[in-house]
Design a protein around this motif. Structure first.
Motif, PDB file in Angstrom:
ATOM      1  N   ALA A 212      32.731  38.132   6.658  1.00  0.00           N
ATOM      2  CA  ALA A 212      31.577  38.416   5.803  1.00  0.00           C
ATOM      3  C   ALA A 212      30.457  39.126   6.560  1.00  0.00           C
ATOM      4  O   ALA A 212      29.493  39.593   5.951  1.00  0.00           O
ATOM      5  CB  ALA A 212      31.039  37.116   5.208  1.00  0.00           C
ATOM      6  N   GLU A 213      30.585  39.206   7.893  1.00  0.00           N
ATOM      7  CA  GLU A 213      29.559  39.811   8.756  1.00  0.00           C
ATOM      8  C   GLU A 213      28.212  39.128   8.549  1.00  0.00           C
ATOM      9  O   GLU A 213      27.181  39.771   8.361  1.00  0.00           O
ATOM     10  CB  GLU A 213      29.465  41.322   8.520  1.00  0.00           C
ATOM     11  N   THR A 214      28.245  37.791   8.595  1.00  0.00           N
ATOM     12  CA  THR A 214      27.034  36.995   8.421  1.00  0.00           C
ATOM     13  C   THR A 214      26.729  36.214   9.690  1.00  0.00           C
ATOM     14  O   THR A 214      27.636  35.768  10.408  1.00  0.00           O
ATOM     15  CB  THR A 214      27.190  36.022   7.246  1.00  0.00           C
ATOM     16  N   TYR A 215      25.458  36.010   9.938  1.00  0.00           N
ATOM     17  CA  TYR A 215      25.007  35.324  11.147  1.00  0.00           C
ATOM     18  C   TYR A 215      25.170  33.812  10.988  1.00  0.00           C
ATOM     19  O   TYR A 215      24.805  33.252   9.941  1.00  0.00           O
ATOM     20  CB  TYR A 215      23.536  35.662  11.405  1.00  0.00           C
ATOM     21  N   PRO A 216      25.685  33.128  12.005  1.00  0.00           N
ATOM     22  CA  PRO A 216      25.886  31.672  11.901  1.00  0.00           C
ATOM     23  C   PRO A 216      24.596  30.902  12.161  1.00  0.00           C
ATOM     24  O   PRO A 216      24.358  30.393  13.263  1.00  0.00           O
ATOM     25  CB  PRO A 216      26.937  31.395  12.981  1.00  0.00           C
ATOM     26  N   ALA A 217      23.749  30.812  11.166  1.00  0.00           N
ATOM     27  CA  ALA A 217      22.447  30.154  11.319  1.00  0.00           C
ATOM     28  C   ALA A 217      22.625  28.724  11.807  1.00  0.00           C
ATOM     29  O   ALA A 217      23.476  27.978  11.307  1.00  0.00           O
ATOM     30  CB  ALA A 217      21.700  30.168   9.984  1.00  0.00           C
ATOM     31  N   GLY A 218      21.824  28.352  12.786  1.00  0.00           N
ATOM     32  CA  GLY A 218      21.832  26.997  13.305  1.00  0.00           C
ATOM     33  C   GLY A 218      22.840  26.738  14.405  1.00  0.00           C
ATOM     34  O   GLY A 218      22.751  25.712  15.097  1.00  0.00           O
ATOM     35  N   LEU A 219      23.784  27.654  14.610  1.00  0.00           N
ATOM     36  CA  LEU A 219      24.833  27.404  15.594  1.00  0.00           C
ATOM     37  C   LEU A 219      24.285  27.403  17.016  1.00  0.00           C
ATOM     38  O   LEU A 219      24.637  26.532  17.835  1.00  0.00           O
ATOM     39  CB  LEU A 219      25.940  28.447  15.457  1.00  0.00           C
ATOM     40  N   PHE A 220      23.390  28.336  17.331  1.00  0.00           N
ATOM     41  CA  PHE A 220      22.877  28.396  18.700  1.00  0.00           C
ATOM     42  C   PHE A 220      21.938  27.225  18.993  1.00  0.00           C
ATOM     43  O   PHE A 220      21.849  26.777  20.141  1.00  0.00           O
ATOM     44  CB  PHE A 220      22.205  29.751  18.958  1.00  0.00           C
ATOM     45  N   ALA A 221      21.280  26.721  17.961  1.00  0.00           N
ATOM     46  CA  ALA A 221      20.484  25.498  18.145  1.00  0.00           C
ATOM     47  C   ALA A 221      21.397  24.328  18.524  1.00  0.00           C
ATOM     48  O   ALA A 221      21.057  23.510  19.385  1.00  0.00           O
ATOM     49  CB  ALA A 221      19.709  25.178  16.875  1.00  0.00           C
ATOM     50  N   THR A 222      22.576  24.280  17.909  1.00  0.00           N
ATOM     51  CA  THR A 222      23.544  23.230  18.237  1.00  0.00           C
ATOM     52  C   THR A 222      24.010  23.356  19.683  1.00  0.00           C
ATOM     53  O   THR A 222      24.099  22.353  20.413  1.00  0.00           O
ATOM     54  CB  THR A 222      24.753  23.301  17.289  1.00  0.00           C
ATOM     55  N   LEU A 223      24.295  24.582  20.106  1.00  0.00           N
ATOM     56  CA  LEU A 223      24.708  24.802  21.497  1.00  0.00           C
ATOM     57  C   LEU A 223      23.583  24.437  22.466  1.00  0.00           C
ATOM     58  O   LEU A 223      23.834  23.868  23.540  1.00  0.00           O
ATOM     59  CB  LEU A 223      25.125  26.263  21.703  1.00  0.00           C
ATOM     60  N   GLY A 224      22.351  24.751  22.069  1.00  0.00           N
ATOM     61  CA  GLY A 224      21.212  24.405  22.916  1.00  0.00           C
ATOM     62  C   GLY A 224      21.016  22.905  23.030  1.00  0.00           C
ATOM     63  O   GLY A 224      20.767  22.387  24.134  1.00  0.00           O
ATOM     64  N   GLU A 225      21.142  22.213  21.921  1.00  0.00           N
ATOM     65  CA  GLU A 225      20.989  20.755  21.938  1.00  0.00           C
ATOM     66  C   GLU A 225      22.046  20.094  22.816  1.00  0.00           C
ATOM     67  O   GLU A 225      21.807  19.042  23.417  1.00  0.00           O
ATOM     68  CB  GLU A 225      21.071  20.212  20.514  1.00  0.00           C
ATOM     69  N   ALA A 226      23.214  20.713  22.916  1.00  0.00           N
ATOM     70  CA  ALA A 226      24.287  20.182  23.753  1.00  0.00           C
ATOM     71  C   ALA A 226      24.122  20.567  25.221  1.00  0.00           C
ATOM     72  O   ALA A 226      24.916  20.142  26.058  1.00  0.00           O
ATOM     73  CB  ALA A 226      25.637  20.677  23.236  1.00  0.00           C
ATOM     74  N   GLY A 227      23.094  21.376  25.510  1.00  0.00           N
ATOM     75  CA  GLY A 227      22.838  21.764  26.891  1.00  0.00           C
ATOM     76  C   GLY A 227      23.683  22.909  27.389  1.00  0.00           C
ATOM     77  O   GLY A 227      23.790  23.128  28.607  1.00  0.00           O
ATOM     78  N   LEU A 228      24.263  23.718  26.479  1.00  0.00           N
ATOM     79  CA  LEU A 228      25.180  24.776  26.888  1.00  0.00           C
ATOM     80  C   LEU A 228      24.504  26.135  27.073  1.00  0.00           C
ATOM     81  O   LEU A 228      25.180  27.104  27.424  1.00  0.00           O
ATOM     82  CB  LEU A 228      26.305  24.911  25.855  1.00  0.00           C
ATOM     83  N   LEU A 229      23.191  26.228  26.883  1.00  0.00           N
ATOM     84  CA  LEU A 229      22.523  27.534  26.958  1.00  0.00           C
ATOM     85  C   LEU A 229      21.687  27.720  28.224  1.00  0.00           C
ATOM     86  O   LEU A 229      21.030  28.741  28.367  1.00  0.00           O
ATOM     87  CB  LEU A 229      21.653  27.756  25.713  1.00  0.00           C
ATOM     88  N   GLY A 230      21.730  26.760  29.123  1.00  0.00           N
ATOM     89  CA  GLY A 230      20.990  26.922  30.383  1.00  0.00           C
ATOM     90  C   GLY A 230      21.775  26.396  31.562  1.00  0.00           C
ATOM     91  O   GLY A 230      21.198  25.993  32.576  1.00  0.00           O
ATOM     92  N   LEU A 231      23.088  26.418  31.457  1.00  0.00           N
ATOM     93  CA  LEU A 231      23.941  25.721  32.420  1.00  0.00           C
ATOM     94  C   LEU A 231      23.778  26.169  33.873  1.00  0.00           C
ATOM     95  O   LEU A 231      23.742  25.328  34.771  1.00  0.00           O
ATOM     96  CB  LEU A 231      25.414  25.850  32.003  1.00  0.00           C
ATOM     97  N   PRO A 232      23.695  27.480  34.184  1.00  0.00           N
ATOM     98  CA  PRO A 232      23.718  27.855  35.597  1.00  0.00           C
ATOM     99  C   PRO A 232      22.361  27.812  36.292  1.00  0.00           C
ATOM    100  O   PRO A 232      22.263  28.199  37.471  1.00  0.00           O
ATOM    101  CB  PRO A 232      24.260  29.287  35.562  1.00  0.00           C
ATOM    102  N   TYR A 233      21.331  27.344  35.605  1.00  0.00           N
ATOM    103  CA  TYR A 233      20.004  27.309  36.197  1.00  0.00           C
ATOM    104  C   TYR A 233      19.677  25.905  36.704  1.00  0.00           C
ATOM    105  O   TYR A 233      20.210  24.913  36.203  1.00  0.00           O
ATOM    106  CB  TYR A 233      18.960  27.785  35.177  1.00  0.00           C
ATOM    107  N   PRO A 234      18.791  25.791  37.700  1.00  0.00           N
ATOM    108  CA  PRO A 234      18.513  24.489  38.324  1.00  0.00           C
ATOM    109  C   PRO A 234      17.958  23.474  37.334  1.00  0.00           C
ATOM    110  O   PRO A 234      17.231  23.817  36.398  1.00  0.00           O
ATOM    111  CB  PRO A 234      17.481  24.839  39.408  1.00  0.00           C
ATOM    112  N   GLU A 235      18.278  22.222  37.581  1.00  0.00           N
ATOM    113  CA  GLU A 235      17.798  21.150  36.708  1.00  0.00           C
ATOM    114  C   GLU A 235      16.281  21.049  36.734  1.00  0.00           C
ATOM    115  O   GLU A 235      15.658  20.726  35.719  1.00  0.00           O
ATOM    116  CB  GLU A 235      18.427  19.821  37.124  1.00  0.00           C
ATOM    117  N   GLU A 236      15.666  21.329  37.884  1.00  0.00           N
ATOM    118  CA  GLU A 236      14.205  21.244  37.959  1.00  0.00           C
ATOM    119  C   GLU A 236      13.526  22.311  37.110  1.00  0.00           C
ATOM    120  O   GLU A 236      12.338  22.208  36.808  1.00  0.00           O
ATOM    121  CB  GLU A 236      13.728  21.347  39.406  1.00  0.00           C
ATOM    122  N   GLN A 237      14.263  23.364  36.718  1.00  0.00           N
ATOM    123  CA  GLN A 237      13.731  24.375  35.818  1.00  0.00           C
ATOM    124  C   GLN A 237      14.083  24.070  34.365  1.00  0.00           C
ATOM    125  O   GLN A 237      13.701  24.814  33.462  1.00  0.00           O
ATOM    126  CB  GLN A 237      14.285  25.764  36.193  1.00  0.00           C
ATOM    127  N   GLY A 238      14.824  23.012  34.136  1.00  0.00           N
ATOM    128  CA  GLY A 238      15.247  22.669  32.785  1.00  0.00           C
ATOM    129  C   GLY A 238      16.676  23.057  32.475  1.00  0.00           C
ATOM    130  O   GLY A 238      17.136  22.903  31.333  1.00  0.00           O
TER     131      GLY A 238
END
Length: 379
Positions: A37-63
């Motif tokens: 349908a070529e539609t954007y998956p609203a809310g999906l990246f928020a789910t990935l962020g809540e699971a901690g998957l959007l900042g994995l390679p950065y130091p814990e002291e930076q979040g």
């Protein structure tokens, strides 16, 4: 197929298990609907962020997640095995965080990184222009110093998450020559900032790619990242890491195509036996498997060099080159395994083939990767 991974510790194994659970639940069940349908998956990246998957390679002291790059890239690969567009956008978000995380001041990191790395805000990477893709030194978009900051005028192109992202790592000209380019953290919405209609792409339909037009957009002085004129250094440093992200995406896509082809070849019968038992097809599948395993080993080698603090620029280009060329070949061969059915939209392999093509182009074309590699050899 579940890939058997050699991981450094139990925490990494648990992270991969979590990624697989989320990917199966949130990505695999939605991908076909949104890509068709070529539609954007609203809310999906928020789910990935809540699971901690959007900042994995950065130091814990930076979040961030404090994960080594070899683990982060395997997370990206797992995402790509289910949904290439989401994996690419995740890799681009990680790339967009790089300038602030690596070159930002303590104040800038404290102000922006927590939300970036938690995925509360999503980023895009804005380097390319209509007339400046691989030739980043030819950028024309200008950031003119004014009393209250910088005023940006010009056009940018090929922005993943364009028009949707909350911030952009923006590269614009503040002087002349290759040392006249600077890096800025641009907001996703500002007076004078507009976006073109999403590009009508061959693949990766669920996440938009757009152009942007800056018509005198004012950026506050603290949105300059690093020093004036340091932009290309920041961009190229970030791209070494970004190329590894694309290599992992390409490997995941190739693995998905291989899995579909093997499953089909075990079911389809001709001349009284399963087609996987015909030597001609079995050898084709064997070559596909060898290519996927080789691509994975290549990106992991580069990632481990990065984690060890060793030079890895050449290895990053090798990984991007090998993995994306492999993805193009494996996905094309997967269509061949399916025969006429592979040319229809009834099966995913035709989409995989379309998605593989762009991976040979973005984050530096594979011709540019060969140029980078040859220059390293000449030193």
């Amino acid at each position: 197929m579940t890939v058997e991974r050699l991981l450094p510790n139990q925490d990494a194994a648990d992270l991969i298990d979590l990624t697989r659970e989320i990917a199966d639940k949130e990505l695999a069940r939605r991908v076909d609907e949104h890509e068709r349908a070529e539609t954007y998956p609203a809310g999906l990246f928020a789910t990935l962020g809540e699971a901690g998957l959007l900042g994995l390679p950065y130091p814990e002291e930076q979040g961030g997640g404090g994960q080594p790059y070899e683990v982060y890239l395997q997370v990206i690969e797992e995402l790509a095995m289910r949904w290439a567009a989401v994996a690419v956008a995740t890799s681009v978000h990680t790339l967009a965080c790089f300038p602030v995380a690596t070159y930002g001041s303590a104040e800038q990191r404290a102000r922006w990184l927590p939300d970036m790395l938690a995925g509360r805000i999503i980023g895009g990477y804005s380097l390319s222009e209509p007339q400046a893709g691989s030739d980043a030194g030819a950028l024309a978009c200008k950031a003119e110093r004014v009393p209250d900051g910088y005023r940006v005028t010009g056009n940018k192109a090929w922005i993943t998450h364009g028009g949707i992202a909350d911030f952009y790592a923006l590269f614009a000209r503040t002087g002349t020559g290759s040392r006249g380019i600077s890096c800025f953290l641009a907001p996703g919405r500002a007076d004078g900032l507009t976006f073109g209609r999403p590009e009508e792409k061959m693949g990766l339909h669920a996440v938009p790619t757009t152009a942007a037009h800056y018509d005198g957009v004012l950026l506050e002085p603290d949105r300059l990242i690093g020093e004036e004129g340091q932009g290309l250094q920041i961009a190229f440093s970030a791209l070494d890491s970004g190329r590894l992200g694309i290599a992992a995406c390409a490997t995941g896509l190739a693995q998905a195509a291989l899995d579909e082809a093997v499953a089909y070849a075990k079911e389809r019968r001709t001349f009284g036996k399963k087609i996987i038992d015909h030597q001609g097809l079995g050898f084709l599948l064997a070559d596909m498997a060898a290519g996927v395993d080789s691509a994975r080993a290549t990106y992991l080698d580069a990632a481990r060099r990065r984690d060890a603090g060793l030079p890895y620029s050449r290895q990053a280009s090798v990984a991007k080159l090998v993995a994306t060329d492999t993805a193009m070949k494996v996905t094309t061969d997967a269509v061949q395994v399916f025969g006429g059915y592979g040319y229809t939209r009834e099966f995913r392999v035709e989409r995989y083939m379309r998605e593989a093509k762009i991976m040979q182009i973005f984050e530096g074309t594979n011709q540019i990767q060969r140029l980078v590699i040859s220059r390293h050899l000449a030193k």
